[in-house]
Design an enzyme around this catalytic site. Structure first.
Site, short mmCIF file in Angstrom:
data_model
loop_
_atom_site.label_atom_id
_atom_site.label_comp_id
_atom_site.label_asym_id
_atom_site.label_seq_id
_atom_site.Cartn_x
_atom_site.Cartn_y
_atom_site.Cartn_z
NE ARG A 157 -2.95 0.05 3.26
CZ ARG A 157 -3.60 0.06 4.41
NH1 ARG A 157 -4.14 -1.06 4.87
NH2 ARG A 157 -3.71 1.15 5.12
NE ARG A 168 -1.76 4.36 7.53
CZ ARG A 168 -1.53 3.07 7.31
NH1 ARG A 168 -0.41 2.69 6.70
NH2 ARG A 168 -2.39 2.16 7.70
P1 AMP Z 1 -6.72 1.64 7.19
O1 AMP Z 1 -6.83 0.64 6.10
O2 AMP Z 1 -7.75 1.42 8.28
O3 AMP Z 1 -5.32 1.75 7.73
O4 AMP Z 1 -7.08 3.07 6.55
C1 AMP Z 1 -6.32 3.63 5.51
C2 AMP Z 1 -6.55 5.12 5.42
O5 AMP Z 1 -7.93 5.38 5.15
C3 AMP Z 1 -6.27 5.90 6.69
O6 AMP Z 1 -4.90 6.23 6.84
C4 AMP Z 1 -7.14 7.14 6.48
O7 AMP Z 1 -6.58 8.02 5.55
C5 AMP Z 1 -8.38 6.54 5.85
N1 AMP Z 1 -9.35 6.09 6.88
C6 AMP Z 1 -9.77 4.82 7.13
N2 AMP Z 1 -10.67 4.78 8.12
C7 AMP Z 1 -10.83 6.06 8.53
C8 AMP Z 1 -11.61 6.68 9.55
N3 AMP Z 1 -12.40 5.96 10.35
N4 AMP Z 1 -11.52 8.04 9.68
C9 AMP Z 1 -10.73 8.79 8.88
N5 AMP Z 1 -9.95 8.26 7.92
C10 AMP Z 1 -9.99 6.91 7.73
#
Ligand code: AMP
Length: 219
Positions: A157, A168
């Site tokens: 990713r 992050r």
């Molecule tokens: P993840 O796969 O959960 O690590 O999410 C990847 C990216 O999606 C994050 O770094 C955020 O940019 C966005 N994202 C996912 N879930 C959320 C959330 N609940 N609130 C805000 N941004 C989110």
């Protein structure tokens, strides 16, 4: 039929929420709802939401609360979510947690357990940088401890590269870590040591569900 159960997975990026969440959801027979997966799907489909979220995600920042709350609200209305769900990556801010509570309250539902996978920052960094995802199955691999089989088509990713991971993790510390005391105050927090192999962490999670009276096998 077992009573509905709604699980929130808490933990920093690469703490194992995706891997463990898949197994927990499967064992409970409920969908795993990942806002990250939904946003990536929207981006890949080129929808308006996807276009809005794309740059924010690549930069390792959080997408505005209203966008993700709306996504989750719609997803929770689908028939397969009536018996419960495992939420992975949502809520990520106290405002999102409050909205979720409100959404569920209207349906006389609640978060039954918030499972916090605890892993220290140095290890999270290494995990994210070495993480690969099978583009077809979504299976997650680690290039050192759990390498993909020959022939698997895996991707790294964009937001798992070092600079974005660092951002992050900062976003997690600034916005999401507050959810741990939030759910503790509601009496639903369970903390699990997230260090170790996926099988070791799964065994700890099984113990938590056993204590909750909802024994599951995570295989
Ligand atoms: P993840 O796969 O959960 O690590 O999410 C990847 C990216 O999606 C994050 O770094 C955020 O940019 C966005 N994202 C996912 N879930 C959320 C959330 N609940 N609130 C805000 N941004 C989110």
């Amino acid at each position: 039929m077992s009573p509905a159960i709604r699980v929130v997975l808490l933990g920093a990026p690469a703490s194992g929420k995706g891997t463990q969440g898949r197994k927990i959801a499967q064992a409970l027979g409920v969908p795993k709802i990942s806002t990250g997966d939904m946003l990536r799907a929207a981006r890949d489909a080129g929808s308006e939401l996807g276009r809005k979220a794309d740059g924010i995600m690549s930069a390792g920042q959080l997408v505005p609360d209203a966008l993700v709350i709306n996504l989750v609200d719609e997803r929770l209305r689908e028939p397969d979510a009536t018996g419960g769900c495992v939420l992975d990556g949502f809520p990520r801010t106290v405002a999102q947690a409050d909205s979720l509570e409100e959404l569920l309250r209207k349906r006389d539902e609640r978060v039954d357990v918030a499972l916090h996978l605890e892993v220290e920052r140095g290890l999270l960094m290494e995990r994210a940088i070495l993480r690969r995802t099978d583009v077809r199955t979504g299976q997650i691999y680690h290039m050192k401890y759990n390498p993909p089989p020959a022939g698997a088509e895996v991707e790294h990713r964009a937001d798992d590269r070092e600079e974005a991971v660092s951002k992050r993790l900062d976003a997690y510390d600034a916005m999401t870590a507050a959810l741990v005391p939030h759910y503790q105050n509601r009496g639903v927090l369970r903390v699990v040591d997230g260090v170790g192999s996926p099988v070791e962490v799964s065994a700890r999670i099984e113990t938590v569900f056993e204590e909750l009276g909802r024994a599951i096998r995570l295989g």
